[in-house]
Design an enzyme around this catalytic site. Structure first.
Site, PDB file in Angstrom:
ATOM      1  N   GLY A   1     -11.026  29.931  20.118  1.00 56.05           N
ATOM      2  CA  GLY A   1     -11.671  29.446  18.714  1.00 56.05           C
ATOM      3  C   GLY A   1     -10.876  28.827  17.265  1.00 56.05           C
ATOM      4  O   GLY A   1     -10.832  28.822  16.461  1.00 56.05           O
TER       5      GLY A   1
ATOM      6  N   GLU B   1      -9.026  30.783  26.310  1.00 54.70           N
ATOM      7  CA  GLU B   1     -10.379  29.483  26.938  1.00 54.70           C
ATOM      8  C   GLU B   1     -10.547  28.859  25.613  1.00 54.70           C
ATOM      9  O   GLU B   1     -11.416  29.338  25.443  1.00 54.70           O
ATOM     10  CB  GLU B   1     -11.253  30.428  27.128  1.00 54.70           C
ATOM     11  CG  GLU B   1     -11.842  32.109  26.901  1.00 54.70           C
ATOM     12  CD  GLU B   1     -12.653  32.603  27.526  1.00 54.70           C
ATOM     13  OE1 GLU B   1     -12.936  32.471  28.949  1.00 54.70           O
ATOM     14  OE2 GLU B   1     -13.902  33.135  26.791  1.00 54.70           O
TER      15      GLU B   1
ATOM     16  N   ARG C   1     -13.462  23.671  21.940  1.00 54.57           N
ATOM     17  CA  ARG C   1     -13.329  22.564  20.416  1.00 54.57           C
ATOM     18  C   ARG C   1     -11.798  22.117  20.585  1.00 54.57           C
ATOM     19  O   ARG C   1     -11.933  20.773  20.698  1.00 54.57           O
ATOM     20  CB  ARG C   1     -13.425  24.247  19.561  1.00 54.57           C
ATOM     21  CG  ARG C   1     -14.697  22.565  18.248  1.00 54.57           C
ATOM     22  CD  ARG C   1     -14.158  22.897  17.308  1.00 54.57           C
ATOM     23  NE  ARG C   1     -15.354  24.256  16.903  1.00 54.57           N
ATOM     24  CZ  ARG C   1     -16.264  24.567  16.859  1.00 54.57           C
ATOM     25  NH1 ARG C   1     -17.035  23.238  15.999  1.00 54.57           N
ATOM     26  NH2 ARG C   1     -16.837  25.831  17.062  1.00 54.57           N
TER      27      ARG C   1
ATOM     28  N   TYR D   1     -24.791  24.013  11.251  1.00 58.23           N
ATOM     29  CA  TYR D   1     -24.102  25.183  11.071  1.00 58.23           C
ATOM     30  C   TYR D   1     -24.185  24.320   9.412  1.00 58.23           C
ATOM     31  O   TYR D   1     -22.371  24.576   8.668  1.00 58.23           O
ATOM     32  CB  TYR D   1     -22.941  24.844  11.891  1.00 58.23           C
ATOM     33  CG  TYR D   1     -22.982  24.691  13.546  1.00 58.23           C
ATOM     34  CD1 TYR D   1     -24.062  26.330  13.788  1.00 58.23           C
ATOM     35  CD2 TYR D   1     -22.984  24.112  14.204  1.00 58.23           C
ATOM     36  CE1 TYR D   1     -24.061  26.003  15.043  1.00 58.23           C
ATOM     37  CE2 TYR D   1     -22.774  24.239  15.099  1.00 58.23           C
ATOM     38  CZ  TYR D   1     -23.958  25.390  15.899  1.00 58.23           C
ATOM     39  OH  TYR D   1     -24.084  25.618  17.533  1.00 58.23           O
TER      40      TYR D   1
ATOM     41  N   CYS E   1     -38.072  12.264  13.349  1.00 53.01           N
ATOM     42  CA  CYS E   1     -39.207  11.567  12.271  1.00 53.01           C
ATOM     43  C   CYS E   1     -38.621  13.308  11.635  1.00 53.01           C
ATOM     44  O   CYS E   1     -39.863  14.580  11.476  1.00 53.01           O
ATOM     45  CB  CYS E   1     -40.332  12.262  13.410  1.00 53.01           C
ATOM     46  SG  CYS E   1     -40.239  10.373  13.416  1.00 53.01           S
ATOM     47  N   GLU E   2     -37.431  13.588  10.842  1.00 52.55           N
ATOM     48  CA  GLU E   2     -37.383  14.617   9.510  1.00 52.55           C
ATOM     49  C   GLU E   2     -35.983  14.310   8.799  1.00 52.55           C
ATOM     50  O   GLU E   2     -35.563  13.303   9.003  1.00 52.55           O
ATOM     51  CB  GLU E   2     -37.277  15.950  10.463  1.00 52.55           C
ATOM     52  CG  GLU E   2     -36.040  15.761  11.584  1.00 52.55           C
ATOM     53  CD  GLU E   2     -36.448  17.407  12.242  1.00 52.55           C
ATOM     54  OE1 GLU E   2     -36.272  18.331  11.128  1.00 52.55           O
ATOM     55  OE2 GLU E   2     -36.444  17.710  12.811  1.00 52.55           O
TER      56      GLU E   2
ATOM     57  N   TYR F   1     -19.122  19.664  21.397  1.00 48.49           N
ATOM     58  CA  TYR F   1     -20.243  20.078  21.374  1.00 48.49           C
ATOM     59  C   TYR F   1     -21.257  19.819  20.625  1.00 48.49           C
ATOM     60  O   TYR F   1     -22.036  19.757  19.527  1.00 48.49           O
ATOM     61  CB  TYR F   1     -20.590  21.941  20.093  1.00 48.49           C
ATOM     62  CG  TYR F   1     -19.144  22.803  20.560  1.00 48.49           C
ATOM     63  CD1 TYR F   1     -19.763  23.221  21.609  1.00 48.49           C
ATOM     64  CD2 TYR F   1     -18.278  22.880  20.201  1.00 48.49           C
ATOM     65  CE1 TYR F   1     -18.947  24.954  22.425  1.00 48.49           C
ATOM     66  CE2 TYR F   1     -17.504  24.352  20.521  1.00 48.49           C
ATOM     67  CZ  TYR F   1     -17.702  25.302  21.218  1.00 48.49           C
ATOM     68  OH  TYR F   1     -17.195  25.717  21.935  1.00 48.49           O
TER      69      TYR F   1
HETATM   70  N1  LLP Z   1     -15.046  31.576  25.113  1.00 56.88           N
HETATM   71  C1  LLP Z   1     -15.934  32.271  24.670  1.00 56.88           C
HETATM   72  C2  LLP Z   1     -16.594  33.771  25.536  1.00 56.88           C
HETATM   73  C3  LLP Z   1     -16.825  31.195  23.649  1.00 56.88           C
HETATM   74  O1  LLP Z   1     -18.200  31.762  23.365  1.00 56.88           O
HETATM   75  C4  LLP Z   1     -16.575  30.254  22.956  1.00 56.88           C
HETATM   76  C5  LLP Z   1     -17.191  29.506  22.223  1.00 56.88           C
HETATM   77  C6  LLP Z   1     -15.396  29.652  23.489  1.00 56.88           C
HETATM   78  C7  LLP Z   1     -14.402  30.273  24.062  1.00 56.88           C
HETATM   79  C8  LLP Z   1     -14.800  28.338  23.105  1.00 56.88           C
HETATM   80  O2  LLP Z   1     -14.279  28.459  22.001  1.00 56.88           O
HETATM   81  P1  LLP Z   1     -14.141  27.681  21.354  1.00 56.88           P
HETATM   82  O3  LLP Z   1     -12.250  27.335  21.196  1.00 56.88           O
HETATM   83  O4  LLP Z   1     -14.298  26.366  21.937  1.00 56.88           O
HETATM   84  O5  LLP Z   1     -14.274  27.868  19.335  1.00 56.88           O
HETATM   85  N2  LLP Z   1     -21.731  25.771  18.764  1.00 56.88           N
HETATM   86  C9  LLP Z   1     -21.103  26.088  18.401  1.00 56.88           C
HETATM   87  C10 LLP Z   1     -19.764  26.530  19.095  1.00 56.88           C
HETATM   88  C11 LLP Z   1     -19.970  27.481  20.335  1.00 56.88           C
HETATM   89  C12 LLP Z   1     -18.781  28.037  20.097  1.00 56.88           C
HETATM   90  C13 LLP Z   1     -19.153  29.390  21.417  1.00 56.88           C
HETATM   91  N3  LLP Z   1     -18.753  29.812  22.077  1.00 56.88           N
HETATM   92  C14 LLP Z   1     -20.798  24.948  17.146  1.00 56.88           C
HETATM   93  O6  LLP Z   1     -21.001  22.988  17.844  1.00 56.88           O
HETATM   94  O7  LLP Z   1     -19.827  24.335  16.614  1.00 56.88           O
END
Ligand code: LLP
Length: 439
Positions: A244, A285, A288, A333, A362-363, A391
């Site tokens: 996160g 975990e 990003r 987003y 095409c949008e 992502y």
């Molecule tokens: N752990 C779990 C259970 C998760 O669901 C996620 C992300 C992470 C770890 C990793 O989170 P991070 O460190 O990457 O924030 N597609 C969206 C992001 C979706 C995140 C989903 N879960 C975007 O492009 O912002």
């Protein structure tokens, strides 16, 4: 040229390298810098270890599951967080043993669980009562004893982020709610079934620039662990506070540093566990924050068009050779990015002008609304979009039947390797079936 954050840690291409890459692999092109990616992982590992001895970092491979990057993350000392059988297959293909991966998912299929068990998955993060019963039905006696089960908890905190990437609140499809007693009932059920209950997990949201929700998520799952010891004599061996941590998409984003962040979360967990005799391995975990800033997307400008605009008087559209299919994040987003010209056809001027970068779909397909670019930007120039290492590749699609871009990895010795090639036309047709009567 473009105002940067106080400490701009994002990777960007130089003109020479950008020209070389575009010539070698074409555009649009995802580029990841190996050194930058390895350093992000090392910094995170060091920060977490400094704050907590028994720490473990899993790379959330959903952020970028390109085989080579998953391999690098493992080489650097991460285990791998997979959220599907597909991600697990990638990790295995990268040479990561199944017991160094853990499986997430709010609706895991029997085949998915079976595949994970067959590959001696490190642990399964159970997400619902239905999944617990499903596991009860498929675990052999031996697997019941050996397979570690972690419960995903919904701590009921509302993070400050985009609603679509917020997961820690009570009203979420993920995990077991602590406040309404579901989490306790789930833990009791696992113990009753003789599961090897390893510990608890929470992930409250993504792209968090304000870490308060993660701090309080960590505190709440630790308090829950204490509660389970007091009430049921169960001692958690593992707690995971998810991913996160945010990154700097634009100069306006000021994410917390990894050291400060790890200290904050660990302190919350430690305070809750103090004197309780619970001494778990603590996991995180991140996805990003490990890979986003290590990557850029390289596009070539194809069309520049100025049109009348009610809001602006005039708007200049810059159409690039990619769009929604290689970066759906602005549309999904409302994400903002830093866009820079890297390789001008002619000498660049310093004068900047706001332009709207659009894709070729095409949008409306507006990628980057009114972003400053050199006033003399020309058709044929290369532009790079920073912070696209997470992502983007993993969320790319074939909309409008565009081939998904290739990914190039800039190696430690200054060379580059293709780590994912562009989709081929044959591949695009390979899934199509024309019934005999239509042939
Ligand atoms: N752990 C779990 C259970 C998760 O669901 C996620 C992300 C992470 C770890 C990793 O989170 P991070 O460190 O990457 O924030 N597609 C969206 C992001 C979706 C995140 C989903 N879960 C975007 O492009 O912002």
């Amino acid at each position: 040229m473009i105002s940067a954050p106080i400490l701009d840690t994002r990777f960007r291409l130089t003109e020479t390298v950008a020209l070389d890459l575009a010539k070698s692999y074409g555009t649009p092109l995802y580029v990841v810098d190996e050194k930058h990616f390895r350093e992000r992982i090392r910094t995170y590992l060091t920060a977490f270890r400094a704050a907590y001895d028994r720490s473990e970092i899993s790379f959330a491979s959903k952020a970028n599951s390109t085989l080579a990057l998953v391999k690098i993350a493992y080489e650097e000392g991460c285990t791998i967080d997979v959220a599907s059988e597909g991600e697990l297959r990638i990790a295995l293909a990268a040479g990561v043993p199944g017991n160094k991966c853990h499986l997430h998912g709010n609706n895991k299929q029997v085949e998915e669980l079976q595949f994970a068990l067959d590959n001696s998955i490190g642990h399964i993060v159970a997400d619902s009562f239905d999944e617990i019963e499903l596991l009860d039905g498929i675990l052999s006696n031996e697997q019941r004893a050996s397979t570690k089960i972690v419960l995903r908890l919904a701590p009921g905190v509302d993070p400050v982020t985009h609603a679509k990437i917020s997961t820690g609140q009570a009203d979420t499809k993920f995990g077991f709610n602590i406040a309404d007693g579901s989490a306790e009932r789930a833990a009791q059920r696992c113990l009753e079934l003789g599961f090897n209950l390893y510990g608890f997990h929470c992930h409250v949201g993504s792209q968090l620039l304000d870490p308060e929700a993660q701090r309080s998520g960590g505190e709440l799952i630790a308090k829950f662990a204490v509660d389970m010891k007091d009430k049921h004599g169960y001692i958690a061996q593992y707690l995971n506070v998810g991913g996160g941590l945010g990154v700097a998409y634009t100069s306006g984003d000021q994410p917390m540093g990894m050291h400060e962040y790890c200290r904050l979360v660990v302190q919350a967990v430690n305070t809750a566990l103090e004197g309780t005799g619970i001494d778990p391995i603590l996991g995180q975990e991140p996805g990003r924050s490990l890979t986003a800033e290590s990557g850029v997307t390289l596009y070539r400008v194809g069309v520049i068009k100025t049109v009348p605009s009610k809001a602006l008087g005039q708007r200049t559209y810059v159409a690039v050779d990619g769009g929604l299919s290689d970066n759906p994040r602005p549309a999904l987003y409302g994400s903002k990015y830093t866009v820079e010209r890297v390789a001008p056809e002619t000498q660049s001027s310093d004068e900047l002008k706001n332009m709207t970068v659009s894709g070729k779909h095409c949008e409306t397909d507006k990628l980057f609304d009114e972003t400053p670019l050199p006033a003399d930007l020309k058709v044929g120039d290369l532009i790079q979009v920073l912070c696209t290492g997470a992502y983007n590749s993993s969320m790319a699609s074939n909309y409008n039947r565009y081939p998904r871009p290739a990914t190039a990895l800039l190696r430690l010795d200054g060379s580059h390797s293709l780590i994912q090639r562009r989709d081929s036309w044959d591949e695009m047709l390979a899934r199509e079936i024309l019934p005999e009567d239509l042939a």
